[in-house]
Design a protein around this motif. Structure first.
Motif, PDB file in Angstrom:
ATOM      1  N   HIS A  39      11.736  54.152 -14.333  1.00 30.49           N
ATOM      2  CA  HIS A  39      12.822  53.209 -14.582  1.00 30.49           C
ATOM      3  C   HIS A  39      13.506  52.890 -13.256  1.00 30.49           C
ATOM      4  CE1 HIS A  39      12.098  54.626 -18.712  1.00 30.49           C
ATOM      5  NE2 HIS A  39      12.482  53.412 -19.039  1.00 30.49           N
ATOM      6  N   SER A  84      13.665  49.961 -24.595  1.00 32.67           N
ATOM      7  CA  SER A  84      13.786  51.024 -23.591  1.00 32.67           C
ATOM      8  C   SER A  84      12.472  51.316 -22.865  1.00 32.67           C
ATOM      9  CB  SER A  84      14.292  52.311 -24.248  1.00 32.67           C
ATOM     10  OG  SER A  84      13.376  52.736 -25.237  1.00 32.67           O
ATOM     11  N   ALA A  87       9.964  49.068 -17.919  1.00 34.71           N
ATOM     12  CA  ALA A  87       9.930  49.944 -16.744  1.00 34.71           C
ATOM     13  C   ALA A  87       8.655  49.629 -15.976  1.00 34.71           C
ATOM     14  CB  ALA A  87       9.936  51.417 -17.153  1.00 34.71           C
TER      15      ALA A  87
END
Lengths: 112, 113
Positions: A39, A84, A87
């Motif tokens: 990330h 989420s 990345a």
């Protein structure tokens, strides 16, 4: 010599759709292969690893990868992308001495 | 459990100034230790690795150096920074040969102006 090629520098998927990040490797012996996630401005986190046991490897956060010797591939998949998951992902092959050879990375973008 | 620390987290330094980045590992003994650099838009480049105290192998020629004064401490240094030294520096450790994965620290963002 060993090498690893990540075939896509950028991948975009919609949230809830499958993720496929492609990785091909070259090795003169049975390799150890890894996928890491990074990330922004963070260190690398190990998602999963292949070390000549089961060819289908399950990792964290719902990711898995399948080692296919005939295709020299180790693609990373996830059935349903989450926001989420956005990345950068690195495929890595380890040489006999434990040193890593990194792919150039794939940046995953997840669209709402 | 094992943890790896790096500091500082961010650093802005002028060209020609010295550098010292520190990495420490807890919860393991005699680890292999690694320094990587990640430049903008590029992959990770292995700079140095160490298999024991005082044992340093350099992967690429450059104006950086590394030292391992203690079993779980790894230091990256430079006497005079260059603009091209800017990047994200990652330290990693690896345990016994039966477990060949590396574990990475949180990184240090270095900007040389």
């Amino acid at each position: 010599a060993q090498s690893v090629t990540q075939l896509d520098s950028h991948v975009s998927v919609s949230e809830g759709t499958p993720v496929l990040l492609r990785c091909n490797y070259s090795s003169s012996y049975s390799p150890s292969l890894f996928w890491y996630v990074q990330h922004p401005n963070k260190g690398l986190q190990l998602l999963l690893k292949y070390t000549s046991a089961a060819t289908l490897v399950k990792g964290i956060n719902g990711f898995e990868a399948e080692f296919k010797k005939s295709e020299t591939s180790f693609h990373l998949t996830k059935p349903s992308a989450h926001m989420s998951d956005a990345a950068e992902y690195f495929c890595v092959v380890s040489d006999l001495f434990g040193k890593y050879i990194f792919g150039t990375g794939t940046r995953l973008k997840v669209l709402a | 459990s094992q943890t790896i620390h790096q500091w500082p987290a961010t650093l802005v330094q002028p060209v020609g100034s010295p550098l010292s980045l520190e990495c420490t590992v807890e919860g393991t003994s005699n680890p292999n230790l690694y320094w990587y650099r990640q430049a903008a838009g590029r992959g990770l480049q292995l700079l140095f690795y160490s298999v024991g105290i005082g044992q340093i192998s350099s992967e690429v020629p450059q104006n950086l150096s590394a030292s391992r004064p203690q079993d779980r401490q790894f230091i990256l240094s430079s006497k005079k920074l260059l603009l091209s030294d800017s990047g994200f520096y990652l330290c990693a450790w690896k345990g016994p040969p039966v477990r060949n994965e590396q574990f990475f620290g949180p990184g240090t963002r270095l900007t040389v102006l």
